[in-house]
Design a protein around this motif. Structure first.
Motif, PDB file in Angstrom:
ATOM      1  N   GLN A 555       0.834  -1.193   0.000  1.00  0.00           N
ATOM      2  CA  GLN A 555       0.000   0.000   0.000  1.00  0.00           C
ATOM      3  C   GLN A 555       0.874   1.250   0.000  1.00  0.00           C
ATOM      4  O   GLN A 555       1.944   1.297   0.609  1.00  0.00           O
ATOM      5  N   GLU A 556       0.397   2.278  -0.701  1.00  0.00           N
ATOM      6  CA  GLU A 556       1.118   3.552  -0.701  1.00  0.00           C
ATOM      7  C   GLU A 556       1.263   4.038   0.744  1.00  0.00           C
ATOM      8  O   GLU A 556       0.322   4.003   1.531  1.00  0.00           O
ATOM      9  N   GLY A 557       2.488   4.451   1.111  1.00  0.00           N
ATOM     10  CA  GLY A 557       2.733   4.938   2.457  1.00  0.00           C
ATOM     11  C   GLY A 557       3.116   3.863   3.456  1.00  0.00           C
ATOM     12  O   GLY A 557       3.229   4.146   4.655  1.00  0.00           O
ATOM     13  N   THR A 558       3.337   2.632   2.977  1.00  0.00           N
ATOM     14  CA  THR A 558       3.709   1.540   3.888  1.00  0.00           C
ATOM     15  C   THR A 558       5.046   1.815   4.551  1.00  0.00           C
ATOM     16  O   THR A 558       6.019   2.163   3.873  1.00  0.00           O
ATOM     17  N   VAL A 559       5.091   1.646   5.863  1.00  0.00           N
ATOM     18  CA  VAL A 559       6.326   1.760   6.633  1.00  0.00           C
ATOM     19  C   VAL A 559       6.492   0.466   7.420  1.00  0.00           C
ATOM     20  O   VAL A 559       5.606   0.088   8.198  1.00  0.00           O
ATOM     21  N   CYS A 560       7.613  -0.216   7.213  1.00  0.00           N
ATOM     22  CA  CYS A 560       7.875  -1.493   7.875  1.00  0.00           C
ATOM     23  C   CYS A 560       8.799  -1.296   9.064  1.00  0.00           C
ATOM     24  O   CYS A 560       9.833  -0.617   8.954  1.00  0.00           O
ATOM     25  N   SER A 561       8.456  -1.899  10.169  1.00  0.00           N
ATOM     26  CA  SER A 561       9.352  -1.916  11.323  1.00  0.00           C
ATOM     27  C   SER A 561      10.332  -3.067  11.180  1.00  0.00           C
ATOM     28  O   SER A 561      10.170  -3.939  10.324  1.00  0.00           O
ATOM     29  N   VAL A 562      11.360  -3.072  12.020  1.00  0.00           N
ATOM     30  CA  VAL A 562      12.377  -4.125  11.961  1.00  0.00           C
ATOM     31  C   VAL A 562      12.161  -5.109  13.102  1.00  0.00           C
ATOM     32  O   VAL A 562      11.483  -4.817  14.091  1.00  0.00           O
ATOM     33  N   ASP A 563      12.752  -6.290  12.938  1.00  0.00           N
ATOM     34  CA  ASP A 563      12.588  -7.373  13.906  1.00  0.00           C
ATOM     35  C   ASP A 563      13.914  -7.748  14.547  1.00  0.00           C
ATOM     36  O   ASP A 563      14.180  -8.924  14.822  1.00  0.00           O
ATOM     37  N   ALA A 564      14.743  -6.755  14.769  1.00  0.00           N
ATOM     38  CA  ALA A 564      16.034  -6.984  15.422  1.00  0.00           C
ATOM     39  C   ALA A 564      16.508  -5.670  16.010  1.00  0.00           C
ATOM     40  O   ALA A 564      16.093  -4.588  15.573  1.00  0.00           O
ATOM     41  N   SER A 565      17.372  -5.776  16.990  1.00  0.00           N
ATOM     42  CA  SER A 565      17.984  -4.599  17.602  1.00  0.00           C
ATOM     43  C   SER A 565      19.486  -4.653  17.381  1.00  0.00           C
ATOM     44  O   SER A 565      20.071  -5.741  17.391  1.00  0.00           O
ATOM     45  N   PRO A 566      20.129  -3.509  17.167  1.00  0.00           N
ATOM     46  CA  PRO A 566      21.592  -3.540  16.979  1.00  0.00           C
ATOM     47  C   PRO A 566      22.330  -4.138  18.176  1.00  0.00           C
ATOM     48  O   PRO A 566      23.294  -4.891  17.997  1.00  0.00           O
ATOM     49  N   PHE A 567      21.865  -3.814  19.380  1.00  0.00           N
ATOM     50  CA  PHE A 567      22.514  -4.309  20.596  1.00  0.00           C
ATOM     51  C   PHE A 567      21.676  -5.419  21.219  1.00  0.00           C
ATOM     52  O   PHE A 567      20.459  -5.480  20.997  1.00  0.00           O
ATOM     53  N   PRO A 568      22.293  -6.303  21.988  1.00  0.00           N
ATOM     54  CA  PRO A 568      21.544  -7.399  22.620  1.00  0.00           C
ATOM     55  C   PRO A 568      20.401  -6.867  23.473  1.00  0.00           C
ATOM     56  O   PRO A 568      20.538  -5.864  24.176  1.00  0.00           O
TER      57      PRO A 568
END
Length: 598
Positions: A555-568
């Motif tokens: 969809q136009e305007g889709t923003v996906c979040s991530v499933d990991a963090s840089p630090f533990p």
């Protein structure tokens, strides 16, 4: 040389150096005579074009170096460590010059990991970026991982672009990688620009101008060496020619009616933009991820890029410090206490970097002993920003340097020198529209503006992304694509940009989306890092798989979040995933390891 923007013709009609003629009827006998003549000439030209097409693609028998024939395609089982089971290595023989059949041949190194679904849909070409990055291993080593991201119905095709890796002719201006490394060792091209803390100090400007004079002379020397050792072979390494190679090899692999499928990261997005605008009616499924502004790439000298391309770099730097503060001393070596203000961590790091301008750190225990300078420290931090999964290790290394031991930082910088010669320059300078040579003062004044108003990493990018000096480039390519960039495409493409990409900001993805209009869709990944692979996102991967599967656009305007963090993360905050989702996330990590050289 062919500059399309001057011609006003459809670049796709030049696909095999043919021509298209419109014939009009007229009632006068003279017009009829001319019409018949034009028909005859048009028929001859059409035959010539068809013969040339047959000549190139159907192996007419022209032999090049080593007895190879244009259109020859060879595959065999790959040998060597870490090869994916069933991976194939090979090559394709293509015209060296698509506008001059007598120029000879080029041998494009290929890798293939075949579709694992019985419902095969074709081939997807993969490019990791650069320019200068070899792509064959994306299929031969990481084929299963990329296939998990793209879809099991496709063959993964890795290739080494012109002048790079195993492709021939290879860009080799110096006798060996060691000779090139020795040439730039301890010069501004290797140690970076040392920038004084006071950007308005005239002495700081004078110092930077002198460094720029050195850089200009070093670029000129290198390119004159190139002219002596490689001559006219240098002119065949540009992105326009790479796009034609992909078109040509698609026909060899899947037939003349096959559409071109492509997944390009970083500089690979330049290839993608060239590809879809040179061959708009052959576009199948194309994804560009971590977007470079190809218009600026082709038309502006490199010293003017940073003003537009570093707009997210300092944002990513702030996110590094914020993530470090959240992780605390147990997770981030740069933190001194739990719940520390990120600004305090940043202040300590910046104080150390600025002090290096006055007193570089002696590093006797590095693999190659040397000194950690202000410029080198900035280069190290910039490299870390591109890969958030490296932040814990980068924080440990930089903390050690701040404690007096810069060995890990210096070793990391030496190991990150992925270019063995001038293969990157052979691409960027063949692509770049000629421009009047700027004075060192003009370059530094532009960079000082960037340092003060855009990003403190501006001059680090000049060294980490070595595209400068093209005013000294000794050859003119047979073709330089300069647009138009807004073709209506047979199928829309998918554009992916991160919110805080330190190398290719979101504004670039928005620009390409705006330029292509309904022929594109933009997906935004809410994360730092260069390209979506920098941190894994199930949302992004699912959108990409759906697009390759049947052309479904997010969809136009889709923003996906991530499933990991840089630090533990703390044990209580770790999210649980299904086995399938874990497999996808691991595939992203493995693909990123190859792309980022981890």
């Amino acid at each position: 040389m062919n500059d399309y923007y001057n011609w006003g013709v459809d670049a796709e009609k030049l696909r095999y150096n043919g021509a298209s003629y419109a014939l009009r009827k007229s009632s006068s006998s003279r017009t009829k005579w001319f019409g018949r003549a034009a028909l005859f000439i048009g028929f001859c030209l059409a035959c010539s074009t068809l013969l040339k097409r047959h000549y190139y693609v159907k192996k007419s028998g022209l032999e090049g170096q080593g007895g190879h024939i244009i259109g020859e395609l060879k595959w065999w089982a790959c040998n060597g460590e870490n090869m994916a089971p069933g991976a194939e290595c090979g090559y394709a023989i293509v015209p060296l010059d698509y506008f001059n059949a007598s120029a000879g041949i080029a041998k494009i190194a290929l890798g293939r990991y075949k579709a694992t679904s019985p419902s095969r849909k074709g081939s997807v070409f993969l490019n990791p970026g650069g320019p200068g990055g070899a792509g064959k291993s994306l299929a031969t080593i990481s084929g299963p991982s990329f296939q998990r991201l793209v879809g099991e119905e496709y063959d993964m095709i890795g290739f080494d672009p012109r002048g790079i890796g195993e492709t021939e002719p290879k860009t080799q201006c110096f006798p060996s990688p060691e000779a090139h490394a020795a040439f730039i060792a301890n010069t501004v091209l290797e140690r970076g620009y040392d920038v004084g803390p006071n950007l308005t100090d005239p002495l700081n400007r004078n110092h930077l101008v002198q460094l720029q004079r050195d850089a200009d002379s070093l670029w000129q020397t290198q390119f004159e060496i190139c002219a002596q050792t490689m001559g006219e072979r240098l002119k065949y390494m540009g992105t326009s020619t790479v796009a034609r190679d992909i078109d040509f090899i698609t026909t060899l692999l899947d037939g003349e009616d096959a559409l071109i499928n492509f997944y390009g990261l970083s500089y690979g997005t330049v290839i993608g933009q060239y590809l879809v605008n040179i061959f708009p009616r052959r576009v199948g499924r194309v994804v560009i991820d971590g977007v470079v502004d190809a218009i600026a790439w082709a038309t502006l000298p490199s010293y003017k890029w940073e003003r537009f391309w570093q707009t997210s770099t300092d944002t990513a730097y702030d996110m590094f410090m914020a993530a470090c503060a959240k992780a605390g001393p147990s997770g981030c070596a740069l933190a001194r206490k739990d719940d520390e203000d990120p600004a305090d961590i940043l202040a300590r790091v910046e104080s150390f970097v600025k002090e290096l301008y006055y007193k570089p750190l002696a590093v006797p225990n590095a693999t190659i002993p040397g000194i950690l300078t202000n410029g080198r420290a900035r280069l190290f931090l910039l490299g870390a920003l591109e890969s958030p999964s490296s932040w814990p290790g980068a924080a440990r290394a930089f903390n050690q340097a701040m404690s007096g031991d810069g060995a890990v930082v210096l070793n990391s910088l030496h190991n990150s020198q992925y270019l063995s010669d001038l293969e990157r320059s052979a691409v960027s300078c063949n692509d770049n529209k000629p421009f009047p040579a700027p004075t060192p003062e003009e370059v530094i004044d532009e960079q000082l503006y960037v340092l003060e108003h855009v990003s403190q990493f501006g001059l680090a990018v000049v060294v980490s992304e070595p595209d400068a000096g093209c005013q000294f480039w000794p050859v003119t390519p047979p073709e330089r694509f300069l647009g138009p960039w807004n073709h209506t495409l047979r199928n829309p493409i998918l554009i992916i940009s991160n919110t805080a990409d330190p190398a290719t900001p979101l504004v670039n993805g928005k620009l390409v989306h705006e330029t292509l209009g309904n022929s594109s869709r933009l997906l935004v990944q809410d994360s730092p890092g260069h390209c979506s692979l920098a941190l894994p996102s199930l949302c992004t991967v699912r959108a990409m798989r759906a697009f390759f599967a049947n052309g479904t656009l997010p969809q136009e305007g889709t923003v996906c979040s991530v499933d990991a963090s840089p630090f533990p993360q703390h044990a209580g905050s770790v999210e649980l995933y299904s086995a399938e989702d874990e497999e996808i996330l691991e595939s992203v990590r493995r693909a990123a390891d190859v792309v980022f050289g981890r």
